[in-house]
Design a protein around this motif. Structure first.
Motif, PDB file in Angstrom:
ATOM      1  N   LEU A  60       0.830  -1.198   0.000  1.00  0.00           N
ATOM      2  CA  LEU A  60       0.000   0.000   0.000  1.00  0.00           C
ATOM      3  C   LEU A  60       0.868   1.253   0.000  1.00  0.00           C
ATOM      4  N   ASP A  61       0.280   2.363  -0.377  1.00  0.00           N
ATOM      5  CA  ASP A  61       0.942   3.671  -0.355  1.00  0.00           C
ATOM      6  C   ASP A  61       2.197   3.735  -1.231  1.00  0.00           C
ATOM      7  N   TYR A  62       2.184   3.004  -2.340  1.00  0.00           N
ATOM      8  CA  TYR A  62       3.276   3.063  -3.325  1.00  0.00           C
ATOM      9  C   TYR A  62       4.627   2.663  -2.734  1.00  0.00           C
ATOM     10  N   LYS A  63       4.607   1.605  -1.961  1.00  0.00           N
ATOM     11  CA  LYS A  63       5.849   1.080  -1.408  1.00  0.00           C
ATOM     12  C   LYS A  63       6.139  -0.275  -2.037  1.00  0.00           C
ATOM     13  N   LEU A  64       7.422  -0.604  -2.091  1.00  0.00           N
ATOM     14  CA  LEU A  64       7.860  -1.895  -2.601  1.00  0.00           C
ATOM     15  C   LEU A  64       8.626  -2.630  -1.514  1.00  0.00           C
ATOM     16  N   LYS A  65       8.382  -3.917  -1.417  1.00  0.00           N
ATOM     17  CA  LYS A  65       9.176  -4.775  -0.542  1.00  0.00           C
ATOM     18  C   LYS A  65      10.133  -5.534  -1.459  1.00  0.00           C
ATOM     19  N   LEU A  66      11.405  -5.290  -1.258  1.00  0.00           N
ATOM     20  CA  LEU A  66      12.440  -5.897  -2.093  1.00  0.00           C
ATOM     21  C   LEU A  66      13.103  -7.040  -1.335  1.00  0.00           C
ATOM     22  N   HIS A  67      13.192  -8.196  -1.973  1.00  0.00           N
ATOM     23  CA  HIS A  67      13.841  -9.368  -1.393  1.00  0.00           C
ATOM     24  C   HIS A  67      15.174  -9.545  -2.125  1.00  0.00           C
ATOM     25  N   TYR A  68      16.258  -9.572  -1.373  1.00  0.00           N
ATOM     26  CA  TYR A  68      17.590  -9.704  -1.956  1.00  0.00           C
ATOM     27  C   TYR A  68      18.146 -11.110  -1.762  1.00  0.00           C
ATOM     28  N   GLU A  69      19.099 -11.469  -2.607  1.00  0.00           N
ATOM     29  CA  GLU A  69      19.697 -12.799  -2.576  1.00  0.00           C
ATOM     30  C   GLU A  69      20.365 -13.117  -1.238  1.00  0.00           C
ATOM     31  N   THR A  70      20.703 -12.108  -0.477  1.00  0.00           N
ATOM     32  CA  THR A  70      21.353 -12.282   0.824  1.00  0.00           C
ATOM     33  C   THR A  70      20.362 -12.652   1.923  1.00  0.00           C
ATOM     34  N   GLY A  71      19.069 -12.631   1.601  1.00  0.00           N
ATOM     35  CA  GLY A  71      18.034 -12.873   2.591  1.00  0.00           C
ATOM     36  C   GLY A  71      17.491 -11.571   3.171  1.00  0.00           C
ATOM     37  N   GLU A  72      18.145 -10.481   2.857  1.00  0.00           N
ATOM     38  CA  GLU A  72      17.732  -9.174   3.342  1.00  0.00           C
ATOM     39  C   GLU A  72      16.445  -8.736   2.643  1.00  0.00           C
ATOM     40  N   LYS A  73      15.578  -8.073   3.410  1.00  0.00           N
ATOM     41  CA  LYS A  73      14.353  -7.492   2.866  1.00  0.00           C
ATOM     42  C   LYS A  73      14.395  -5.999   3.151  1.00  0.00           C
ATOM     43  N   ARG A  74      14.012  -5.207   2.140  1.00  0.00           N
ATOM     44  CA  ARG A  74      14.071  -3.750   2.285  1.00  0.00           C
ATOM     45  C   ARG A  74      12.776  -3.137   1.782  1.00  0.00           C
ATOM     46  N   LEU A  75      12.394  -2.003   2.382  1.00  0.00           N
ATOM     47  CA  LEU A  75      11.182  -1.279   2.023  1.00  0.00           C
ATOM     48  C   LEU A  75      11.582  -0.002   1.293  1.00  0.00           C
ATOM     49  N   PHE A  76      11.051   0.164   0.085  1.00  0.00           N
ATOM     50  CA  PHE A  76      11.373   1.324  -0.746  1.00  0.00           C
ATOM     51  C   PHE A  76      10.094   2.102  -1.037  1.00  0.00           C
ATOM     52  N   ASP A  77      10.138   3.405  -0.808  1.00  0.00           N
ATOM     53  CA  ASP A  77       9.001   4.292  -1.049  1.00  0.00           C
ATOM     54  C   ASP A  77       9.109   4.899  -2.444  1.00  0.00           C
ATOM     55  N   VAL A  78       8.186   4.548  -3.316  1.00  0.00           N
ATOM     56  CA  VAL A  78       8.197   5.029  -4.696  1.00  0.00           C
ATOM     57  C   VAL A  78       7.507   6.389  -4.826  1.00  0.00           C
ATOM     58  N   LEU A  79       6.662   6.761  -3.871  1.00  0.00           N
ATOM     59  CA  LEU A  79       5.851   7.975  -3.987  1.00  0.00           C
ATOM     60  C   LEU A  79       6.643   9.229  -4.375  1.00  0.00           C
ATOM     61  N   PRO A  80       7.832   9.490  -3.822  1.00  0.00           N
ATOM     62  CA  PRO A  80       8.558  10.698  -4.221  1.00  0.00           C
ATOM     63  C   PRO A  80       8.962  10.725  -5.709  1.00  0.00           C
ATOM     64  N   TYR A  81       8.930   9.585  -6.362  1.00  0.00           N
ATOM     65  CA  TYR A  81       9.332   9.484  -7.770  1.00  0.00           C
ATOM     66  C   TYR A  81       8.156   9.642  -8.724  1.00  0.00           C
ATOM     67  N   ILE A  82       6.938   9.549  -8.201  1.00  0.00           N
ATOM     68  CA  ILE A  82       5.754   9.545  -9.051  1.00  0.00           C
ATOM     69  C   ILE A  82       5.354  10.973  -9.416  1.00  0.00           C
ATOM     70  N   ARG A  83       5.911  11.430 -10.530  1.00  0.00           N
ATOM     71  CA  ARG A  83       5.560  12.763 -11.051  1.00  0.00           C
ATOM     72  C   ARG A  83       5.931  12.802 -12.536  1.00  0.00           C
ATOM     73  N   GLY A  84       5.348  13.724 -13.225  1.00  0.00           N
ATOM     74  CA  GLY A  84       5.608  13.852 -14.658  1.00  0.00           C
ATOM     75  C   GLY A  84       4.838  12.819 -15.467  1.00  0.00           C
ATOM     76  N   SER A  85       4.958  12.919 -16.770  1.00  0.00           N
ATOM     77  CA  SER A  85       4.188  12.022 -17.629  1.00  0.00           C
ATOM     78  C   SER A  85       4.722  10.592 -17.635  1.00  0.00           C
ATOM     79  N   TRP A  86       6.025  10.418 -17.458  1.00  0.00           N
ATOM     80  CA  TRP A  86       6.629   9.081 -17.519  1.00  0.00           C
ATOM     81  C   TRP A  86       6.385   8.294 -16.227  1.00  0.00           C
TER      82      TRP A  86
END
Length: 82
Positions: free
Chosen positions: A13-39
């Motif tokens: 929810l809220d334009y976040k991504l849960k990233l799973h890495y090969e090391t077993g690490e999980k990270r939360l990334f917020d995409v909302l600040p990137y969502i602007r412009g036509s692209w």
């Protein structure tokens, strides 16, 4: 710094991504600040946001029409989660 490879990406929810890495690490990334412009603005559409997928070899992520975020940015600006 080389980032570990991404093995899975989940949309949250809220334009976040849960990233799973090969090391077993999980990270939360917020995409909302990137969502602007036509692209990147298209990411605001919930159905489209869910089209995100891991690129071959785990070198990054991408959406259906080619929008992406640099792998080092995903790793360095995300928050480690359990």
């Amino acid at each position: 710094m080389l980032q570990p490879k991404i093995i899975e990406v989940e949309t949250l929810l809220d334009y976040k991504l849960k990233l799973h890495y090969e090391t077993g690490e999980k990270r939360l990334f917020d995409v909302l600040p990137y969502i602007r412009g036509s692209w990147y603005g298209k990411l605001k559409e919930p159905a489209y946001f869910k089209t995100v997928h891991v690129l071959p070899g785990g070198v990054g992520i991408e959406w259906g029409e080619g929008q992406d975020i640099a792998p080092h940015e995903l790793y360095e600006t995300s928050v480690r989660i359990i």
